[in-house]
Write a protein that holds these residues in place. Structure first.
Motif, PDB file in Angstrom:
ATOM      1  N   LYS A  15      -4.096 -42.494  25.870  1.00 46.51           N
ATOM      2  CA  LYS A  15      -4.437 -41.949  27.116  1.00 46.51           C
ATOM      3  C   LYS A  15      -4.822 -43.304  28.088  1.00 46.51           C
ATOM      4  N   TYR A  16      -4.457 -43.266  29.505  1.00 47.26           N
ATOM      5  CA  TYR A  16      -5.053 -44.423  30.003  1.00 47.26           C
ATOM      6  C   TYR A  16      -6.434 -44.071  30.389  1.00 47.26           C
ATOM      7  N   PRO A  17      -7.325 -44.989  30.564  1.00 49.18           N
ATOM      8  CA  PRO A  17      -8.725 -44.957  30.904  1.00 49.18           C
ATOM      9  C   PRO A  17      -9.061 -43.952  32.025  1.00 49.18           C
ATOM     10  N   PRO A  22      -2.730 -37.161  27.789  1.00 44.24           N
ATOM     11  CA  PRO A  22      -2.237 -38.285  26.981  1.00 44.24           C
ATOM     12  C   PRO A  22      -0.907 -38.874  27.702  1.00 44.24           C
ATOM     13  N   VAL A  23      -0.485 -40.079  27.565  1.00 47.77           N
ATOM     14  CA  VAL A  23       0.845 -40.643  28.246  1.00 47.77           C
ATOM     15  C   VAL A  23       1.640 -40.602  27.195  1.00 47.77           C
ATOM     16  N   LEU A  24       1.082 -40.623  25.785  1.00 39.95           N
ATOM     17  CA  LEU A  24       1.945 -41.070  24.643  1.00 39.95           C
ATOM     18  C   LEU A  24       1.381 -39.941  23.441  1.00 39.95           C
ATOM     19  N   GLY A  41      14.858 -43.600  28.024  1.00 37.68           N
ATOM     20  CA  GLY A  41      14.210 -42.555  28.477  1.00 37.68           C
ATOM     21  C   GLY A  41      13.785 -42.331  30.128  1.00 37.68           C
ATOM     22  N   SER A  42      13.680 -41.390  30.786  1.00 31.38           N
ATOM     23  CA  SER A  42      13.612 -41.323  32.084  1.00 31.38           C
ATOM     24  C   SER A  42      12.297 -42.289  32.780  1.00 31.38           C
ATOM     25  N   THR A  43      12.474 -42.545  34.001  1.00 34.02           N
ATOM     26  CA  THR A  43      11.178 -43.150  34.588  1.00 34.02           C
ATOM     27  C   THR A  43       9.977 -42.614  34.257  1.00 34.02           C
ATOM     28  N   GLY A  44       8.957 -43.164  33.915  1.00 33.90           N
ATOM     29  CA  GLY A  44       7.568 -42.477  33.567  1.00 33.90           C
ATOM     30  C   GLY A  44       7.599 -41.785  32.143  1.00 33.90           C
ATOM     31  N   ALA A  45       8.444 -41.922  31.445  1.00 29.22           N
ATOM     32  CA  ALA A  45       8.466 -41.353  30.152  1.00 29.22           C
ATOM     33  C   ALA A  45       7.589 -41.820  29.135  1.00 29.22           C
ATOM     34  N   GLY A  46       7.138 -43.174  29.362  1.00 28.34           N
ATOM     35  CA  GLY A  46       6.259 -43.976  28.589  1.00 28.34           C
ATOM     36  C   GLY A  46       6.458 -45.076  27.849  1.00 28.34           C
ATOM     37  N   LYS A  47       7.769 -45.816  28.153  1.00 30.81           N
ATOM     38  CA  LYS A  47       8.206 -46.766  27.540  1.00 30.81           C
ATOM     39  C   LYS A  47       7.496 -48.062  27.723  1.00 30.81           C
ATOM     40  N   THR A  48       6.917 -48.279  28.761  1.00 34.22           N
ATOM     41  CA  THR A  48       6.221 -49.737  28.995  1.00 34.22           C
ATOM     42  C   THR A  48       4.860 -49.419  28.458  1.00 34.22           C
ATOM     43  N   THR A  49       4.356 -48.253  28.332  1.00 39.27           N
ATOM     44  CA  THR A  49       3.046 -48.108  27.807  1.00 39.27           C
ATOM     45  C   THR A  49       2.951 -48.003  26.315  1.00 39.27           C
ATOM     46  N   LEU A  50       4.122 -47.762  25.914  1.00 42.21           N
ATOM     47  CA  LEU A  50       4.547 -47.704  24.477  1.00 42.21           C
ATOM     48  C   LEU A  50       4.486 -49.404  23.938  1.00 42.21           C
ATOM     49  N   LEU A  57      -2.468 -54.613  24.910  1.00 42.01           N
ATOM     50  CA  LEU A  57      -2.810 -54.626  26.383  1.00 42.01           C
ATOM     51  C   LEU A  57      -3.825 -53.382  26.498  1.00 42.01           C
ATOM     52  N   TYR A  58      -3.414 -52.561  25.737  1.00 44.74           N
ATOM     53  CA  TYR A  58      -4.356 -50.953  25.659  1.00 44.74           C
ATOM     54  C   TYR A  58      -4.600 -50.895  24.086  1.00 44.74           C
ATOM     55  N   ASP A  59      -5.485 -50.268  23.765  1.00 50.18           N
ATOM     56  CA  ASP A  59      -5.593 -49.808  22.246  1.00 50.18           C
ATOM     57  C   ASP A  59      -5.489 -48.083  22.247  1.00 50.18           C
ATOM     58  N   PRO A  88       7.794 -58.823  29.766  1.00 47.29           N
ATOM     59  CA  PRO A  88       7.250 -57.836  30.550  1.00 47.29           C
ATOM     60  C   PRO A  88       8.350 -57.463  31.903  1.00 47.29           C
ATOM     61  N   GLN A  89       8.265 -56.234  31.883  1.00 45.78           N
ATOM     62  CA  GLN A  89       9.362 -55.432  32.902  1.00 45.78           C
ATOM     63  C   GLN A  89       9.293 -56.190  34.187  1.00 45.78           C
ATOM     64  N   LYS A  90       8.126 -56.544  34.672  1.00 44.84           N
ATOM     65  CA  LYS A  90       8.307 -57.219  35.831  1.00 44.84           C
ATOM     66  C   LYS A  90       7.874 -58.826  35.577  1.00 44.84           C
ATOM     67  N   ALA A 200      15.334 -50.062  27.527  1.00 45.08           N
ATOM     68  CA  ALA A 200      16.497 -50.137  28.372  1.00 45.08           C
ATOM     69  C   ALA A 200      16.832 -48.993  29.369  1.00 45.08           C
ATOM     70  N   GLN A 201      17.331 -49.161  30.542  1.00 43.67           N
ATOM     71  CA  GLN A 201      17.643 -47.910  31.073  1.00 43.67           C
ATOM     72  C   GLN A 201      19.291 -47.610  31.053  1.00 43.67           C
ATOM     73  N   ARG A 202      20.138 -48.777  30.835  1.00 41.90           N
ATOM     74  CA  ARG A 202      21.572 -48.632  30.644  1.00 41.90           C
ATOM     75  C   ARG A 202      21.592 -48.443  29.311  1.00 41.90           C
TER      76      ARG A 202
HETATM   77  N1  DUT Z   1       0.523 -44.639  33.975  1.00 47.01           N
HETATM   78  C1  DUT Z   1      -0.898 -44.778  34.204  1.00 47.01           C
HETATM   79  N2  DUT Z   1      -1.329 -45.793  34.423  1.00 47.01           N
HETATM   80  C2  DUT Z   1      -0.828 -46.974  34.390  1.00 47.01           C
HETATM   81  C3  DUT Z   1       0.461 -47.129  33.928  1.00 47.01           C
HETATM   82  C4  DUT Z   1       1.243 -45.893  33.872  1.00 47.01           C
HETATM   83  O1  DUT Z   1      -1.379 -43.636  34.468  1.00 47.01           O
HETATM   84  O2  DUT Z   1      -1.631 -48.118  34.311  1.00 47.01           O
HETATM   85  C5  DUT Z   1       1.499 -43.453  33.844  1.00 47.01           C
HETATM   86  C6  DUT Z   1       2.478 -43.374  34.991  1.00 47.01           C
HETATM   87  C7  DUT Z   1       3.506 -42.330  33.884  1.00 47.01           C
HETATM   88  C8  DUT Z   1       3.002 -42.797  32.612  1.00 47.01           C
HETATM   89  O3  DUT Z   1       1.818 -43.324  32.602  1.00 47.01           O
HETATM   90  O4  DUT Z   1       3.162 -41.073  34.219  1.00 47.01           O
HETATM   91  C9  DUT Z   1       4.141 -43.608  32.010  1.00 47.01           C
HETATM   92  O5  DUT Z   1       4.061 -44.713  32.431  1.00 47.01           O
HETATM   93  P1  DUT Z   1       5.304 -46.073  31.866  1.00 47.01           P
HETATM   94  O6  DUT Z   1       5.171 -46.926  32.992  1.00 47.01           O
HETATM   95  O7  DUT Z   1       4.839 -46.190  30.673  1.00 47.01           O
HETATM   96  O8  DUT Z   1       6.667 -45.293  32.042  1.00 47.01           O
HETATM   97  P2  DUT Z   1       8.026 -46.140  31.748  1.00 47.01           P
HETATM   98  O9  DUT Z   1       8.707 -45.286  30.753  1.00 47.01           O
HETATM   99  O10 DUT Z   1       7.960 -47.404  31.539  1.00 47.01           O
HETATM  100  O11 DUT Z   1       8.932 -45.960  33.330  1.00 47.01           O
HETATM  101  P3  DUT Z   1      10.012 -46.840  33.942  1.00 47.01           P
HETATM  102  O12 DUT Z   1      11.266 -46.569  33.323  1.00 47.01           O
HETATM  103  O13 DUT Z   1       9.928 -46.603  35.367  1.00 47.01           O
HETATM  104  O14 DUT Z   1       9.547 -48.214  33.615  1.00 47.01           O
END
Ligand code: DUT
Ligand code: MG
Length: 242
Positions: A15-17, A22-24, A41-50, A57-59, A88-90, A200-202
């Motif tokens: 969960k983000y603080p 939960p995001v994952l 997975g689609s945008t917002g799916a949680g890939k970057t968080t994972l 970067l987070y625990d 990183p993505q950016k 990946a997106q593609r």
């Molecule tokens: N989220 C937060 N705080 C953050 C970053 C993300 O609440 O600091 C939320 C946004 C989203 C979920 O976590 O609902 C997953 O975000 P993430 O960036 O992990 O998604 P993604 O799969 O990497 O999306 P994209 O394909 O747009 O990069």
């Protein structure tokens, strides 16, 4: 010697603080040295968080993230950074020369190592095209180079450190399909002993991965090879068709 860089997620929830939901949820998988694991997975799916949980970067809220069997929460930050390279993505480039930017994770890298990394990242021609070469100035944030060049320099920087694990978060999206394919072929040859995790997106970017995780709304909904998922995963089929 046994190859290093085995990554294991065991029933991870995050969960983000300050957030309620939960995001994952219940994320479990293993990524092995010498193999490529892809996450789509689609945008917002949680890939970057994972992928941000491995370099801490987070625990995690519950579960474990392990590197060669050791929970990352029990490892020194310096050990994690020397063994795991995340693109990183950016991508962030800082004000300084190309050389400064490339040496960021390994100050004592030789020039040969820098050029070798640039060649693999398909950025050698770009650096050679100006007589300043490795001394070419990069503006803060890399605003004087294109998005695709920023991605390639950021990939080269990760290669310079020669880690056990590479994390590429959507690192190929600004590249045309031909450059993407060339880069990944060169990368594969250079990272043969490492664990490679690609977000990946593609679909074309990950079709040859050893295993693909399909992430939806913070959960792994399907997993398998490209061919298996084409047969079994409606979510994957949707991504293929999009
Ligand atoms: N989220 C937060 N705080 C953050 C970053 C993300 O609440 O600091 C939320 C946004 C989203 C979920 O976590 O609902 C997953 O975000 P993430 O960036 O992990 O998604 P993604 O799969 O990497 O999306 P994209 O394909 O747009 O990069
Ligand atoms: Mg993302």
């Amino acid at each position: 010697a046994e190859k290093k860089g085995r990554v294991e997620f065991r029933d991870v929830t995050f969960k983000y603080p300050g957030a309620e939901a939960p995001v994952l949820s219940n994320i479990s998988f293993t990524a092995e040295p010498g193999k490529t694991l892809a996450i789509i997975g689609s945008t917002g799916a949680g890939k970057t968080t994972l992928v941000s949980l491995l370099p801490r970067l987070y625990d995690v809220a519950s579960g474990d993230v392990l590197l060669d069997g050791v929970p990352v929460t029990k490892m020194d930050a310096s050990e994690i950074t020397s063994r795991v390279s995340a693109v990183p993505q950016k991508p962030y480039l800082f004000s300084g020369t190309i050389e400064h930017n490339l040496r960021f994770g390994k100050p004592d890298a030789t020039d040969d190592e820098l050029w070798d990394a640039l060649e693999t990242a398909q950025a050698k021609g770009f650096v050679e095209e100006k007589s300043s070469g490795l001394n070419r100035r990069i503006a803060q944030g890399g605003t004087n180079v294109s998005g695709g060049q920023r991605q390639r320099l950021s990939i080269a920087r990760a290669l310079v450190t020669k880690p056990n694990v590479y994390l590429f978060d959507d690192s190929f999206s600004a590249l045309d399909v031909a450059t993407d394919a060339r880069l990944r072929k060169a990368l594969k040859a250079k990272t043969r002993d490492a664990t490679v995790i690609i977000v990946a997106q593609r679909v074309s970017t990950i079709a040859d991965a050893d295993e693909i995780l399909v992430l939806d709304n913070g959960r792994i909904v399907d997993r398998g090879t490209h061919d298996e998922l084409l047969e079994t995963s409606p979510t994957y089929q949707e991504i293929v068709e999009s």
